[in-house]
Design an enzyme around this catalytic site. Structure first.
Site, PDB file in Angstrom:
ATOM      1  N   CYS A 109      -7.194  -1.481   7.159  1.00  0.00           N
ATOM      2  CA  CYS A 109      -8.536  -0.940   7.345  1.00  0.00           C
ATOM      3  C   CYS A 109      -9.619  -1.815   6.723  1.00  0.00           C
ATOM      4  O   CYS A 109     -10.654  -2.039   7.319  1.00  0.00           O
ATOM      5  CB  CYS A 109      -8.624   0.466   6.765  1.00  0.00           C
ATOM      6  N   CYS A 133       0.828  -1.195   0.000  1.00  0.00           N
ATOM      7  CA  CYS A 133       0.000   0.000   0.000  1.00  0.00           C
ATOM      8  C   CYS A 133       0.871   1.257   0.000  1.00  0.00           C
ATOM      9  O   CYS A 133       0.570   2.233  -0.688  1.00  0.00           O
ATOM     10  CB  CYS A 133      -0.933  -0.005   1.214  1.00  0.00           C
TER      11      CYS A 133
END
Length: 374
Positions: free
Chosen positions: A205, A105
């Site tokens: 998340c 990410c």
């Protein structure tokens, strides 16, 4: 300490947590022209998995931006995130690997797609709430900046930046890397930021507070196979799918050990018959400990290592740095292209090295780069 001497226009990735809130606050106090932005990466609205309070996070980030007096945006990167991070995660697990979506990410999203968005919008740099330090360097023509561990050893996040390039580091800013967590909380409280007492988020998340196994169950079909004792080849059970397990795992195997002082641990995965290999945990468990290994996709932030060298590494985020002998593969005909694979020999054997995981390479507190366990 800040090494930025002139005012810059900076886009701050604000997650709704206290770390990125203070990152924005410090840059504003230093006189930079900043804008806050929430990266909207993943929302599974049809079948919500775990607890990911993204709407609350957006509200918290916006409240912080209002408090410090900066513009706030929500940047929708959901399709890129699915393609570059989620698909990478799912593909890795389906192939029996243990991927690291946090590292990916950072490389592909925060300092990739998000940074390109920032550049297109006229920003000079992107800032995040990582506990890491970026300093100028004149030691080598390959690197204008070095990346160091955060000063707070308990919060250092340099490991997650191991696959960044020098070009990405050039436009990255880490405003809180010289702070300890208590110091950061105190700054947030002094500034009356709405996130000053907000708990730190845990995990990825889009997975939220649910277990990884429950997330994988939703997207990866089960593929049962035998559980095999590595010491004698005996089949002692059946598993639902190799993607539910990683090397070194003890919990969730669901095989009784018939002894009070021993527990089974995952020591390997065998693709030929889709077998999960286990053994009693300990120094003699076959495949659990390694004195050497191979890595691929070697990436350096600065000058590449092209000859045998003694450096340090972290084999996992929370593990301490350990000394290794790093031996890159021979350079090919094009001497300008550094080796992308290497052999590693550990000074002391390391436990549970999982294919697909990330090895971060260090020289003291300087992050040199990273690689992927083969």
């Amino acid at each position: 300490m800040s090494f930025v001497m002139t005012s810059e226009r900076i886009l701050v990735a604000m997650s709704g947590g206290v770390d990125s809130s203070v990152a924005a606050l410090r840059l504003k106090q230093q006189g930079h022209d900043i804008v806050g932005a929430y990266m909207k990466n993943w929302i599974n609205e049809d079948n919500v998995i775990g607890h990911c309070p993204w709407m609350q996070d957006i509200d918290d980030a916006r409240a912080v931006a209002d408090k410090i007096g900066i513009e706030f945006r929500v940047v929708n990167l959901m399709s890129d995130y699915r393609r570059l991070v989620v698909d990478y995660l799912l593909d890795g697990y389906q192939r029996g690997l243990t991927p690291n979506p946090d590292v990916m990410c950072n490389r592909e999203m925060k300092f990739g797609v998000f940074a390109k968005y920032a550049q297109a919008e006229g920003f000079a740099a992107v800032a995040t709430g990582h506990y890491a330090r970026r300093i100028p360097s004149s030691l080598t023509p390959h690197a204008s900046h070095l990346l160091l561990e955060g000063l707070d050893s308990n919060k250092d996040q340099s490991y997650f930046l191991a696959l960044l390039s020098q070009a990405q580091l050039a436009t990255a800013r880490f405003p809180i890397g010289d702070l300890t967590k208590p110091e950061l909380r105190a700054l947030a409280a002094d500034a009356h930021l709405p996130t000053a007492t907000k708990k730190d988020s845990q995990g990825i998340c889009f997975i939220g507070e649910v277990k990884m196994a429950d997330f994988l169950k939703t997207y990866v079909p089960d593929h049962p196979g035998p559980i095999v004792r590595a010491t004698d080849g005996q089949v002692i059970g059946e598993h639902r799918g190799l993607h539910y397990y990683t090397i070194g795992q003890r919990r969730g195997i669901r095989i009784p050990s018939n002894t009070d002082d021993k527990a089974y641990v995952v020591t390997g995965k065998r693709a030929a018959d889709h077998a999960l290999l286990v053994a009693f945990d300990g120094p003699d468990a076959p495949g659990l400990w390694a004195s050497e290994c191979r890595v691929h996709s070697v990436s350096f932030i600065g000058e590449p290592i092209t000859e045998n060298r003694r450096i340090e590494c972290k084999v996992r985020y929370r593990d301490p740095r350990v000394f290794i002998e790093f031996t890159p593969d021979p350079v090919g005909r094009d001497l300008r292209i550094p080796p992308s694979a290497a052999s590693i020999r550990f000074e002391h054997p390391q436990r549970a090295l999982a294919s697909g995981q990330i090895m971060a390479l260090y020289d003291g507190d300087q992050l040199l780069g990273g690689a992927v366990f083969a």
